[in-house]
Design a protein around this motif. Sequence first.
Motif, mmCIF file in Angstrom:
data_model
loop_
_atom_site.group_PDB
_atom_site.id
_atom_site.type_symbol
_atom_site.label_atom_id
_atom_site.label_comp_id
_atom_site.label_asym_id
_atom_site.label_seq_id
_atom_site.Cartn_x
_atom_site.Cartn_y
_atom_site.Cartn_z
ATOM 1 N N THR A 134 -18.604 43.573 7.501
ATOM 2 C CA THR A 134 -18.673 44.242 6.199
ATOM 3 C C THR A 134 -17.325 44.074 5.524
ATOM 4 O O THR A 134 -16.406 44.845 5.773
ATOM 5 N N TYR B 290 -14.235 45.397 -0.296
ATOM 6 C CA TYR B 290 -14.125 44.944 -1.671
ATOM 7 C C TYR B 290 -13.286 45.916 -2.464
ATOM 8 O O TYR B 290 -13.267 47.108 -2.184
ATOM 9 N N VAL C 251 -15.139 45.480 -8.580
ATOM 10 C CA VAL C 251 -16.594 45.300 -8.539
ATOM 11 C C VAL C 251 -17.227 45.962 -9.751
ATOM 12 O O VAL C 251 -18.087 45.399 -10.436
ATOM 13 N N PHE D 192 -19.197 34.352 -4.992
ATOM 14 C CA PHE D 192 -18.920 35.389 -4.014
ATOM 15 C C PHE D 192 -17.488 35.884 -4.016
ATOM 16 O O PHE D 192 -17.175 36.820 -3.292
ATOM 17 N N ASP E 1 -20.736 40.785 -5.033
ATOM 18 C CA ASP E 1 -21.040 40.909 -3.617
ATOM 19 C C ASP E 1 -22.420 40.400 -3.240
ATOM 20 O O ASP E 1 -22.698 40.264 -2.071
ATOM 21 N N SER E 2 -23.285 40.097 -4.210
ATOM 22 C CA SER E 2 -24.569 39.502 -3.831
ATOM 23 C C SER E 2 -25.145 38.753 -5.016
ATOM 24 O O SER E 2 -24.700 38.911 -6.140
ATOM 25 N N LEU F 19 -12.190 40.234 -3.560
ATOM 26 C CA LEU F 19 -11.710 40.192 -2.189
ATOM 27 C C LEU F 19 -10.267 40.657 -2.153
ATOM 28 O O LEU F 19 -9.487 40.308 -3.024
#
Lengths: 123, 107
Positions: free
Chosen positions: A24, A27, A32, A88, A92-93, B72
Motif C-alpha cells: 500500500t 500518497y 491526490v 500512476f 492512484d487508479s 508519490l
Amino acid sequence: MAPSARPSKAFVKEEKKSDDIMETPAYSAENVQHNMRIIYYSRTFLSIVGGVVAGVLGLSAISGFLCYFIIMLLVSGGIAAKTKFDIFSYFDSWQRITVDGITAGFMSFVLFWTFAYDIVHIF
Amino acid sequence: MGKIGADFLIGVVGAIVLAHAAYATIIYRSELKIKEEEFVRPPLQVLVEVAVSLGLCFWAALRVPGTFLPILPDSKENRVVMLHSNLDFMVFNHRGKLFPPALEVKF
C-alpha cells in the motif's frame, strides 16, 4: 519424505508486518485531492459546453446522450495526455481519469442542453 | 500577475464563438420558418463554428485549472528540502522507520 534440515534463522525470510507496507504505497493526500479537483473542474466546464453544443445542433434523445459520452471520452483522453501518459504518478487508479466525475457532469449537461435547445429551436 | 491568463482568454473566445453559432442557428431557423422547410441540420458555417469552439474550450478546460501534482512521496517535486527553524513540534520518531529505504537516494 524425510524432513529437510531447517536452515538457520538468518537465512529464512520471515513474514514481517512491514512487508505489507510495500503493497500500500503512501500518497500525498493533498496532492491526490488537488488532482481530483482539477479533473472535476475540467469535466464540469466541458459538460456545460457540451450541453450548449448539443442544444445548438438540435440533437435529441439518443444522439444527445451519445454526444455527452463522446465528450467525456475526449476529456479522459485529454487528461491522460496532460499527465504525459504517466498516469500512476498523479493518480492512484484508472477510475480517476475514466469514470470519476461523469455522473456529476451529466446533470449539468442535461440542464444546459435543455436550455440551449429551447432558446435556439423553440423560442 | 497574469491571473487572467492566455488560456482563460482562449476559453472566453470559445464561449463567444459558441454563442455566435447559437445566434446564427436562430437566424437560420427563422429563415426556414419563412420558407416553410423542415429543420434537419444547422448550416455548414455553424458546424464549423461549433467545432472550433469545442476545440478552444477543450484547450481552456485542460489548462486553466492548473497542473497536476505528483502524489508519490519520493518524486522530485515532493522533496522536503528545508525545515522550519523551530523544530519543537517536529517528530522524527514515527512509523516511517518501518518503510524500507529507497536504494537511490538523491542528495
